[in-house]
Design a protein around this motif. Structure first.
Motif, PDB file in Angstrom:
ATOM      1  N   ASP A  59       0.847  -1.086   0.248  1.00  0.00           N
ATOM      2  CA  ASP A  59       0.235   0.081   0.418  1.00  0.00           C
ATOM      3  C   ASP A  59       0.785   1.518   0.028  1.00  0.00           C
ATOM      4  OD1 ASP A  59      -2.155  -1.346  -0.399  1.00  0.00           O
ATOM      5  OD2 ASP A  59      -2.406  -1.078   2.451  1.00  0.00           O
ATOM      6  N   VAL A  60       1.985   1.266   0.570  1.00  0.00           N
ATOM      7  CA  VAL A  60       3.051   2.563   1.265  1.00  0.00           C
ATOM      8  C   VAL A  60       3.639   2.740  -0.196  1.00  0.00           C
ATOM      9  CG1 VAL A  60       4.730   3.710   2.648  1.00  0.00           C
ATOM     10  CG2 VAL A  60       2.744   2.306   3.461  1.00  0.00           C
ATOM     11  N   VAL A  61       4.469   2.120  -0.655  1.00  0.00           N
ATOM     12  CA  VAL A  61       5.267   2.393  -2.076  1.00  0.00           C
ATOM     13  C   VAL A  61       4.452   2.176  -3.521  1.00  0.00           C
ATOM     14  CG1 VAL A  61       7.091   0.811  -0.725  1.00  0.00           C
ATOM     15  CG2 VAL A  61       5.712  -0.390  -2.550  1.00  0.00           C
ATOM     16  N   GLY A  62       2.576   1.276  -3.299  1.00  0.00           N
ATOM     17  CA  GLY A  62       2.081   1.550  -4.585  1.00  0.00           C
ATOM     18  C   GLY A  62       2.601   1.015  -5.962  1.00  0.00           C
ATOM     19  N   GLU A  63       1.565   0.844  -6.492  1.00  0.00           N
ATOM     20  CA  GLU A  63       2.339  -0.152  -7.686  1.00  0.00           C
ATOM     21  C   GLU A  63       3.873   0.287  -8.234  1.00  0.00           C
ATOM     22  OE1 GLU A  63      -1.095   0.551 -10.642  1.00  0.00           O
ATOM     23  OE2 GLU A  63      -2.719   0.091  -9.813  1.00  0.00           O
ATOM     24  N   ARG A  64       4.074   1.755  -8.639  1.00  0.00           N
ATOM     25  CA  ARG A  64       5.219   1.804  -8.438  1.00  0.00           C
ATOM     26  C   ARG A  64       6.881   0.859  -7.610  1.00  0.00           C
ATOM     27  NH1 ARG A  64       7.431   6.698  -9.425  1.00  0.00           N
ATOM     28  NH2 ARG A  64       5.890   7.220  -7.005  1.00  0.00           N
ATOM     29  N   GLY A  65       6.480   0.607  -7.104  1.00  0.00           N
ATOM     30  CA  GLY A  65       7.965   0.428  -5.843  1.00  0.00           C
ATOM     31  C   GLY A  65       7.585  -1.387  -5.854  1.00  0.00           C
ATOM     32  N   THR A  66       8.340  -1.263  -5.426  1.00  0.00           N
ATOM     33  CA  THR A  66       8.996  -2.998  -5.352  1.00  0.00           C
ATOM     34  C   THR A  66       9.535  -3.820  -3.789  1.00  0.00           C
ATOM     35  OG1 THR A  66       9.485  -2.657  -7.465  1.00  0.00           O
ATOM     36  CG2 THR A  66      10.521  -4.302  -6.142  1.00  0.00           C
ATOM     37  N   LEU A  67       9.432  -4.316  -3.493  1.00  0.00           N
ATOM     38  CA  LEU A  67       9.431  -5.171  -2.812  1.00  0.00           C
ATOM     39  C   LEU A  67      10.132  -6.089  -2.443  1.00  0.00           C
ATOM     40  CD1 LEU A  67       5.735  -5.713  -0.397  1.00  0.00           C
ATOM     41  CD2 LEU A  67       7.256  -3.386  -0.242  1.00  0.00           C
ATOM     42  N   MET A  68      11.386  -6.194  -1.217  1.00  0.00           N
ATOM     43  CA  MET A  68      12.280  -7.330  -1.818  1.00  0.00           C
ATOM     44  C   MET A  68      13.614  -8.092  -0.758  1.00  0.00           C
ATOM     45  SD  MET A  68      16.592  -6.456  -3.516  1.00  0.00           S
ATOM     46  CE  MET A  68      18.162  -7.669  -3.353  1.00  0.00           C
ATOM     47  N   VAL A  69      13.291  -9.385   0.004  1.00  0.00           N
ATOM     48  CA  VAL A  69      13.584  -9.502   0.920  1.00  0.00           C
ATOM     49  C   VAL A  69      14.940 -11.085  -0.031  1.00  0.00           C
ATOM     50  CG1 VAL A  69      11.498 -10.062   2.065  1.00  0.00           C
ATOM     51  CG2 VAL A  69      11.679 -11.944   0.113  1.00  0.00           C
ATOM     52  N   THR A  70      15.329 -11.146   1.445  1.00  0.00           N
ATOM     53  CA  THR A  70      16.915 -11.969   0.878  1.00  0.00           C
ATOM     54  C   THR A  70      15.526 -13.958   1.220  1.00  0.00           C
ATOM     55  OG1 THR A  70      18.649 -13.006   1.561  1.00  0.00           O
ATOM     56  CG2 THR A  70      17.154 -12.175   3.408  1.00  0.00           C
ATOM     57  N   CYS A  71      16.098 -14.672   0.318  1.00  0.00           N
ATOM     58  CA  CYS A  71      15.754 -15.910   0.621  1.00  0.00           C
ATOM     59  C   CYS A  71      16.656 -17.066   1.366  1.00  0.00           C
ATOM     60  CB  CYS A  71      14.938 -16.674  -0.280  1.00  0.00           C
ATOM     61  SG  CYS A  71      13.673 -15.622  -0.960  1.00  0.00           S
ATOM     62  N   GLY A  72      17.565 -16.943   0.367  1.00  0.00           N
ATOM     63  CA  GLY A  72      18.281 -18.512  -0.309  1.00  0.00           C
ATOM     64  C   GLY A  72      18.117 -20.044   0.227  1.00  0.00           C
ATOM     65  N   TRP A  73      18.252 -20.617   0.847  1.00  0.00           N
ATOM     66  CA  TRP A  73      17.358 -21.908   0.302  1.00  0.00           C
ATOM     67  C   TRP A  73      17.610 -23.158   1.568  1.00  0.00           C
ATOM     68  CZ3 TRP A  73      19.714 -26.534  -3.418  1.00  0.00           C
ATOM     69  CH2 TRP A  73      18.530 -27.568  -3.298  1.00  0.00           C
TER      70      TRP A  73
END
Length: 283
Positions: A59-73
């Motif tokens: 909601d905050v970053v909107g359609e132009r924004g992007t969320l990123m996380v670190t995953c590993g395996w």
């Protein structure tokens, strides 16, 4: 911690609208590309759990924004595989499933959010089995594409692209030592004694399961020996991050009940490289 204790900590339910208000007050904004790290229990009782938090961030970053996380395996073959008895090694090499960006679970030690986000409709996960990331939003494909097989925390990595895109790093109740972006600073820093690891993991290549050899900084035990510059019992990344805050880099605020921090990605890397080279010597 039980639900009542979480409710008491956060002064009632932490709802999506409350998260949006708190995140906006902290400084997160429409169009941001942000890598986030979360400790859910620090936030309090989040009504709806990870889905609510991801929704609020979106909601905050909107359609132009992007969320990123670190995953590993989470279920990757262990690094010490080569020390196992030969029959055990052979059995694992014959049958261990290949890394699959769609199915392989994110490392459980990173908390619930990376697994929740990488499973989110439209999320994109990078191809590297050991150092994978996931992203959701407008820049997801560009961040994750062609993750380098070797030096996966260095140039051309999702971390490097986060910086190039003017991205940010958000700690939602997560400890200061959880800033994965500082591994990019380690990869770039020119200081003596940098430690590397070589390991093998199974991936799919041209429809075939193959064991591929990878080369990376030692992101598990540390790319450098920090014992001469970090007090015993403290984590190097926490010390670097605290020094950043003391230098006026980053902002602090409260999201739910959690002390949270927001940094500019470029500032984190520039400060981290300079700190490592100054403390450990450039060479």
């Amino acid at each position: 911690m039980d639900e009542l204790a979480l409710l008491q900590r956060s002064g009632g339910p932490v709802t999506r609208s409350r998260l949006v208000r708190d995140l906006t007050t902290l400084g997160l904004a429409d169009g941001d590309v942000v890598m986030f790290h979360t400790r859910m229990s620090a936030i309090g009782y989040v009504a709806g759990g990870p889905a609510t938090l991801i929704g609020a961030l979106g909601d905050v970053v909107g359609e132009r924004g992007t969320l990123m996380v670190t995953c590993g395996w989470n279920d990757a073959p262990p690094y010490e595989l080569v020390t196992w008895p030969q029959p055990w090694q052979e059995a694992l090499r014959r049958e261990h499933p290949a890394y699959d960006p769609r199915l392989s679970e994110a490392d459980h030690s990173y908390g619930r959010l990376p697994e929740a986000l990488r499973r989110w409709p439209g999320a994109v996960r990078s191809r590297h089995p050991d150092a994978s990331f996931a992203a959701l939003g407008a820049a997801a494909e560009a961040l994750m594409a062609d993750h380098p097989w070797d030096d996966p925390h260095g140039p051309g990595s999702p971390l490097a692209r986060l910086v190039a895109m003017g991205g940010r790093v958000l700690l939602l109740g997560a400890p200061l030592d959880s800033i994965t972006l500082l591994h990019h600073a380690e990869a770039l820093a020119e200081a003596p004694g940098k430690r590397f690891v070589d390991f093998e993991q199974p991936i799919m290549a041209d429809g075939e399961r193959v064991w591929r050899r990878f080369h990376d900084i030692d992101s598990s035990d540390g790319a450098f020996d920090y014992s001469s510059v970090v007090p015993e019992g403290e984590w190097p990344f926490a010390v670097i991050a605290q020094d950043m805050l003391s230098a006026g880099i980053g902002t602090a605020g409260t999201v739910g009940a959690a002390t949270s921090h927001l940094f500019e990605a470029a500032d984190v890397v520039d400060f981290g490289v300079a700190w490592i080279e100054e403390k450990l010597g450039k060479g």
